[in-house]
Design a protein around this motif. Structure first.
Motif, PDB file in Angstrom:
ATOM      1  N   GLY A 246      -2.202   4.599   2.740  1.00 38.01           N
ATOM      2  CA  GLY A 246      -3.202   3.754   2.384  1.00 38.01           C
ATOM      3  C   GLY A 246      -3.591   3.915   0.828  1.00 38.01           C
ATOM      4  N   TRP A 247      -4.501   2.851   0.417  1.00 44.81           N
ATOM      5  CA  TRP A 247      -4.944   2.834  -0.945  1.00 44.81           C
ATOM      6  C   TRP A 247      -5.903   3.958  -1.246  1.00 44.81           C
ATOM      7  CZ3 TRP A 247      -1.938  -0.359  -2.997  1.00 44.81           C
ATOM      8  CH2 TRP A 247      -1.582  -1.653  -2.623  1.00 44.81           C
ATOM      9  N   PRO A 248      -5.776   4.606  -2.481  1.00 42.61           N
ATOM     10  CA  PRO A 248      -6.644   5.692  -2.889  1.00 42.61           C
ATOM     11  C   PRO A 248      -8.073   5.266  -2.822  1.00 42.61           C
ATOM     12  CG  PRO A 248      -4.997   5.430  -4.461  1.00 42.61           C
ATOM     13  CD  PRO A 248      -4.513   4.105  -3.469  1.00 42.61           C
ATOM     14  N   ALA A 249      -8.773   6.008  -1.978  1.00 42.70           N
ATOM     15  CA  ALA A 249     -10.223   5.875  -1.803  1.00 42.70           C
ATOM     16  C   ALA A 249     -10.484   4.307  -0.892  1.00 42.70           C
ATOM     17  CB  ALA A 249     -11.142   5.619  -3.055  1.00 42.70           C
ATOM     18  N   GLY A 250      -9.427   4.080  -0.476  1.00 49.80           N
ATOM     19  CA  GLY A 250      -9.744   2.732   0.550  1.00 49.80           C
ATOM     20  C   GLY A 250      -9.723   1.593  -0.418  1.00 49.80           C
ATOM     21  N   LYS A 251      -9.786   1.548  -1.894  1.00 49.37           N
ATOM     22  CA  LYS A 251      -9.888   0.518  -2.571  1.00 49.37           C
ATOM     23  C   LYS A 251      -8.526  -0.079  -3.094  1.00 49.37           C
ATOM     24  CE  LYS A 251     -12.471  -0.505  -6.456  1.00 49.37           C
ATOM     25  NZ  LYS A 251     -13.820  -0.724  -6.686  1.00 49.37           N
ATOM     26  N   LYS A 252      -8.366  -1.319  -2.972  1.00 55.36           N
ATOM     27  CA  LYS A 252      -7.454  -2.319  -3.157  1.00 55.36           C
ATOM     28  C   LYS A 252      -7.233  -2.404  -4.579  1.00 55.36           C
ATOM     29  CE  LYS A 252      -7.132  -4.760   1.147  1.00 55.36           C
ATOM     30  NZ  LYS A 252      -7.271  -5.908   1.966  1.00 55.36           N
TER      31      LYS A 252
ATOM     32  N   PRO B  17       0.973  -1.152   0.121  1.00 58.70           N
ATOM     33  CA  PRO B  17      -0.033  -0.053   0.123  1.00 58.70           C
ATOM     34  C   PRO B  17       1.041   1.278  -0.082  1.00 58.70           C
ATOM     35  CG  PRO B  17      -0.245  -1.177   2.110  1.00 58.70           C
ATOM     36  CD  PRO B  17       0.439  -2.094   1.368  1.00 58.70           C
TER      37      PRO B  17
END
Length: 155
Positions: A89-95, A85
């Protein structure tokens, strides 16, 4: 015992209240590293034993053992190549798809190796009994394997 414990820690302790961030991952890595090295040592010793006292590839225990060692041996490579990551964190919380594929592969094959490894401990113990090894040589691994399988099913 170390490899199933390391897998269980990764699976069950990510959100323990009061635990330092990432503690589960550090413990998972430490247990898997030691377990992986012991597994490799055991495989080499078993191979050498068969060279001297027996024959290779005469029982399902040997084939399952090879599969577990190969799959288990690839797990560290898989982990090194995983998509990390980004900071924050991942952009927009999307992996991303790559990370999702890594997780499916790593977890799926990891748990398969853990379960097959425990089954193989039981098979090896039964084989040792069949070959008239001392009682402690087969009874202790049999108890450990059965305990591990029971914990796996209940956990």
């Amino acid at each position: 015992v170390l490899l199933p414990l390391g897998a269980a820690i990764a699976n069950r302790t990510k959100a323990v209240d009061g635990a330092p961030p990432g503690a589960w991952f550090k413990l998972h890595k430490a247990l898997q590293r030691v377990g992986w090295m012991l597994q490799l040592c055991g495989f080499v010793l078993a191979y050498a034993h068969c060279d001297k006292y027996s024959a290779h590839w005469q029982h399902p225990h040997t084939y399952i053992g090879l599969a577990v060692v190969v799959v288990g041996g690839l797990q560290p490579v898989n982990a090194i190549l995983r998509p990390h990551p980004p900071p924050g964190g991942w952009p927009a919380g999307k992996k991303p798809v790559g990370r999702l594929l890594f997780e499916a592969w790593h977890k799926g094959f990891g748990w398969a190796a853990v379960l097959l490894g425990m089954v193989n401990v039981v098979l090896g113990a039964l084989l040792a009994r069949e070959l008239d090894f001392t009682t402690v040589t087969w009874a202790v691994p049999l108890a450990i394997g059965c305990t591990g399988i029971t914990a796996f099913v209940l956990f």
